[in-house]
Design a protein around this motif. Structure first.
Motif, short mmCIF file in Angstrom:
data_model
loop_
_atom_site.label_atom_id
_atom_site.label_comp_id
_atom_site.label_asym_id
_atom_site.label_seq_id
_atom_site.Cartn_x
_atom_site.Cartn_y
_atom_site.Cartn_z
N CYS A 39 89.77 94.08 17.03
CA CYS A 39 88.61 93.65 18.02
C CYS A 39 88.61 92.61 18.91
O CYS A 39 89.50 91.38 18.57
CB CYS A 39 87.65 93.08 16.69
SG CYS A 39 86.11 92.13 17.20
N CYS A 42 87.14 88.87 17.20
CA CYS A 42 87.69 88.06 16.32
C CYS A 42 88.98 88.29 16.25
O CYS A 42 89.70 87.92 15.27
CB CYS A 42 86.90 88.56 15.01
SG CYS A 42 87.19 90.06 14.28
N CYS A 64 81.81 95.34 14.74
CA CYS A 64 83.00 95.02 13.95
C CYS A 64 82.76 94.96 12.62
O CYS A 64 81.97 94.06 12.27
CB CYS A 64 83.60 94.01 14.49
SG CYS A 64 85.04 93.15 13.81
N CYS A 67 83.41 90.63 12.19
CA CYS A 67 82.47 89.65 12.88
C CYS A 67 81.26 90.16 13.34
O CYS A 67 80.31 89.50 13.90
CB CYS A 67 83.21 88.96 14.12
SG CYS A 67 83.51 90.18 15.36
ZN LIG Z 1 85.53 91.51 15.42
#
Ligand SMILES: [Zn+2]
Length: 250
Positions: A39, A42, A64, A67
């Motif tokens: 991602c 994060c 995601c 996050c």
């Molecule tokens: Zn993420």
């Protein structure tokens, strides 16, 4: 036949997932094998079950898992586009050996389309190996077309190289190398691809100026137009060329 088309849709979605990696990483000079997907917000590595083409995006609701940051809509869009074009190629060529170079060309065109659109470059690392493999594969499949394929590629390349010399601001060497690649795959049908690309480029260019999006002097990448033209030529090139030649009395 329907099985071939369904199978190619699935293969296309998987390949499309890999093309996303190429589209994002190649212009940034990053490795396309490692590290695995993560991602961008994060940094969490994407597990295999969150990395299933098309399916995962829908299951995760486009966010995601850790996050909740939105995942770009372009990832599933490229996967779907690749899946649909691979399925269309399956329908057009059937489970024959001609299908293989067609799929390679489609994959290369998708990568070039998106990279050139965003970064104004056509990476050598895509266009040169694909050109060589394409020429080799096409000659292996139809040995009696070797001269046509070679000539179509070289003439297209030299034609664009001349345009680059005369109008250095309008085209780049990447366009010349791409035109050569298209000739190697398409033979004389490349004429259809180039004609369609110039026509489409002019129409879109005028439309963008009229809409006030682009100025008269601003640049447009030409690779995306060549890619769309090549797709047209791959599916309808021989038919369109034949119609045209009849029209002008050949
Ligand atoms: Zn993420």
């Amino acid at each position: 036949m329907i099985l071939t088309i369904i199978l190619l849709f699935i293969i296309g979605a998987i390949i499309g997932s890999f093309l996303n990696v190429c589209i994002y990483r190649l212009p940034r000079h990053e490795s396309i094998v490692s590290p695995g997907s993560h991602c961008p917000n994060c940094d969490m590595p994407v597990s295999w079950y969150d990395n299933i083409p098309l399916v995962s995006y829908l299951l995760l609701g486009g966010r995601c898992r850790r996050c909740g940051d939105p995942i770009s809509f372009w990832y599933p869009a490229v996967e779907l586009l690749t899946a649909v074009l691979f399925a269309l190629a399956g329908w057009k060529f059937g489970p024959n050996v001609e299908l293989l170079p067609a799929l390679l060309l489609i994959a290369a065109l998708i990568v070039i389309f998106f990279i050139d659109l965003e970064h104004y470059i056509i990476p050598n690392v895509v266009v040169l190996p694909v050109a060589v493999i394409g020429l080799g594969a096409m000659i292996a499949i139809s040995p009696d077309r070797w001269l046509e394929l070679l000539a179509a590629g070289l003439i297209s390349g030299v034609f664009f190289f001349a345009i680059v010399l005369i109008f250095p601001k309008g085209m780049g060497l990447g366009d010349a190398k791409m035109a050569m690649m298209l000739g190697f795959f398409l033979g004389w049908s490349v004429v259809v691809a180039l004609f369609a690309a110039f026509l489409l480029g002019a129409l879109v260019g005028v439309a963008l100026i009229v809409a006030g999006v682009k100025g008269r002097k601003s640049r447009l990448p030409f690779g995306p137009f060549l890619a769309v033209g090549a797709m047209l030529a791959l599916f309808y090139g021989p038919t369109l060329l034949d119609k045209y030649l009849r029209l002008v009395g050949f």
